[in-house]
Design a protein around this motif. Sequence first.
Motif, mmCIF file in Angstrom:
data_model
loop_
_atom_site.group_PDB
_atom_site.id
_atom_site.type_symbol
_atom_site.label_atom_id
_atom_site.label_comp_id
_atom_site.label_asym_id
_atom_site.label_seq_id
_atom_site.Cartn_x
_atom_site.Cartn_y
_atom_site.Cartn_z
ATOM 1 N N ILE A 90 -4.500 -1.977 -0.113
ATOM 2 C CA ILE A 90 -5.697 -1.715 -0.921
ATOM 3 C C ILE A 90 -6.717 -0.904 -0.131
ATOM 4 O O ILE A 90 -7.387 -0.018 -0.667
ATOM 5 N N ASP A 91 -6.806 -1.184 1.172
ATOM 6 C CA ASP A 91 -7.748 -0.442 2.014
ATOM 7 C C ASP A 91 -7.267 0.990 2.247
ATOM 8 O O ASP A 91 -8.064 1.922 2.282
ATOM 9 N N ARG A 136 3.264 10.111 -6.487
ATOM 10 C CA ARG A 136 4.187 9.048 -6.059
ATOM 11 C C ARG A 136 3.619 8.270 -4.872
ATOM 12 O O ARG A 136 3.807 7.049 -4.769
ATOM 13 N N ILE A 137 2.941 8.979 -3.964
ATOM 14 C CA ILE A 137 2.315 8.308 -2.817
ATOM 15 C C ILE A 137 1.260 7.318 -3.308
ATOM 16 O O ILE A 137 1.186 6.174 -2.838
ATOM 17 N N VAL A 138 0.443 7.740 -4.258
ATOM 18 C CA VAL A 138 -0.600 6.867 -4.800
ATOM 19 C C VAL A 138 0.017 5.660 -5.494
ATOM 20 O O VAL A 138 -0.392 4.511 -5.270
ATOM 21 N N THR A 139 1.027 5.908 -6.333
ATOM 22 C CA THR A 139 1.670 4.815 -7.072
ATOM 23 C C THR A 139 2.293 3.795 -6.119
ATOM 24 O O THR A 139 2.201 2.580 -6.351
ATOM 25 N N GLU A 140 2.900 4.268 -5.039
ATOM 26 C CA GLU A 140 3.512 3.362 -4.067
ATOM 27 C C GLU A 140 2.458 2.486 -3.397
ATOM 28 O O GLU A 140 2.682 1.287 -3.167
ATOM 29 N N LEU A 141 1.299 3.056 -3.096
ATOM 30 C CA LEU A 141 0.224 2.258 -2.504
ATOM 31 C C LEU A 141 -0.266 1.197 -3.481
ATOM 32 O O LEU A 141 -0.557 0.059 -3.084
ATOM 33 N N LYS A 143 1.511 -0.222 -5.817
ATOM 34 C CA LYS A 143 2.560 -1.249 -5.858
ATOM 35 C C LYS A 143 2.450 -2.187 -4.663
ATOM 36 O O LYS A 143 2.574 -3.415 -4.802
ATOM 37 N N GLN A 144 2.228 -1.614 -3.468
ATOM 38 C CA GLN A 144 2.109 -2.435 -2.269
ATOM 39 C C GLN A 144 0.898 -3.363 -2.354
ATOM 40 O O GLN A 144 0.963 -4.536 -1.983
ATOM 41 N N ALA A 145 -0.220 -2.817 -2.852
ATOM 42 C CA ALA A 145 -1.434 -3.621 -2.976
ATOM 43 C C ALA A 145 -1.233 -4.757 -3.974
ATOM 44 O O ALA A 145 -1.738 -5.869 -3.793
ATOM 45 N N GLU A 146 -0.472 -4.482 -5.024
ATOM 46 C CA GLU A 146 -0.164 -5.530 -6.010
ATOM 47 C C GLU A 146 0.706 -6.621 -5.376
ATOM 48 O O GLU A 146 0.457 -7.816 -5.557
ATOM 49 N N LEU A 198 -10.619 -2.875 -9.735
ATOM 50 C CA LEU A 198 -9.214 -3.057 -9.382
ATOM 51 C C LEU A 198 -8.940 -4.343 -8.617
ATOM 52 O O LEU A 198 -7.926 -4.998 -8.811
ATOM 53 N N ARG A 199 -9.854 -4.693 -7.721
ATOM 54 C CA ARG A 199 -9.576 -5.818 -6.826
ATOM 55 C C ARG A 199 -9.588 -7.144 -7.579
ATOM 56 O O ARG A 199 -10.456 -7.394 -8.432
ATOM 57 N N LEU A 200 -8.670 -8.013 -7.229
ATOM 58 C CA LEU A 200 -8.707 -9.387 -7.727
ATOM 59 C C LEU A 200 -9.778 -10.154 -6.975
ATOM 60 O O LEU A 200 -9.982 -9.930 -5.774
ATOM 61 N N PRO A 201 -10.464 -11.074 -7.629
ATOM 62 C CA PRO A 201 -11.475 -11.881 -6.928
ATOM 63 C C PRO A 201 -10.811 -12.646 -5.796
ATOM 64 O O PRO A 201 -9.720 -13.184 -5.933
ATOM 65 N N SER A 202 -11.499 -12.678 -4.649
ATOM 66 C CA SER A 202 -10.939 -13.389 -3.490
ATOM 67 C C SER A 202 -11.294 -14.870 -3.554
ATOM 68 O O SER A 202 -12.169 -15.288 -4.288
#
Length: 202
Positions: A90-91, A136-141, A143-146, A198-202
């Motif tokens: 995410i960062d 594709r680079i953005v989409t992969e990031l 996916k990783q953040a998810e 975008l971010r889920l609440p922590s």
Amino acid sequence: MTTTPGSPARRGRPGYDLESLLQVAVRLFNERGYDGTSMEDLSRKLGITKSAIYHHVPSKQELLRLAVDRALGGLFAVAQETENIEGRAIDRLEHLVRGSVLVLVEQLPFVTLLLRVRGNTKVERAALARRREFDRIVTELVKQAETEGDVRPDIDPAVTSRLLFGMVNSLTEWYRPRRGSSPAELADAVSKIAFDGLRLPS
């Protein structure tokens, strides 16, 4: 043999090196469209002969290639920086968005032209292929953040990436540099609007 921006250009009429020629060409391409701009139009705008233009570049298509490569080069440089950053996806995604905004501001006419290419020529098709690679680079990031639990999972990562960069790319339609604002402030604004949602609440 052609020269590229940043390298010593062959001398033409005083005041017109490859860089200044490219700047004028990009402005005309954005105003009239690439297909709607002829070398005759460019020579009239510059006040030089077509042969003087051909002293620097062999064709109109080469001017287009130089222009879109400059925009793409900036975006992929930020993507490379992002790959070298340690930490959560995410960062890294936020770094990529912020950096892309800064590239857009710095290279506004060039990025505007890149976003308007439609694939009518070999140069345009190559530019579109590189844009898809960037997507594709953005989409992969995303996916990783998810996967790491930092991004809401109820939206398709490809949709998220398109929405993110749809917002970034929309800046070409309305952003104009003005006194009292900085590129960093604009990047901060985009990041806050995008990532607070975008971010889920922590």
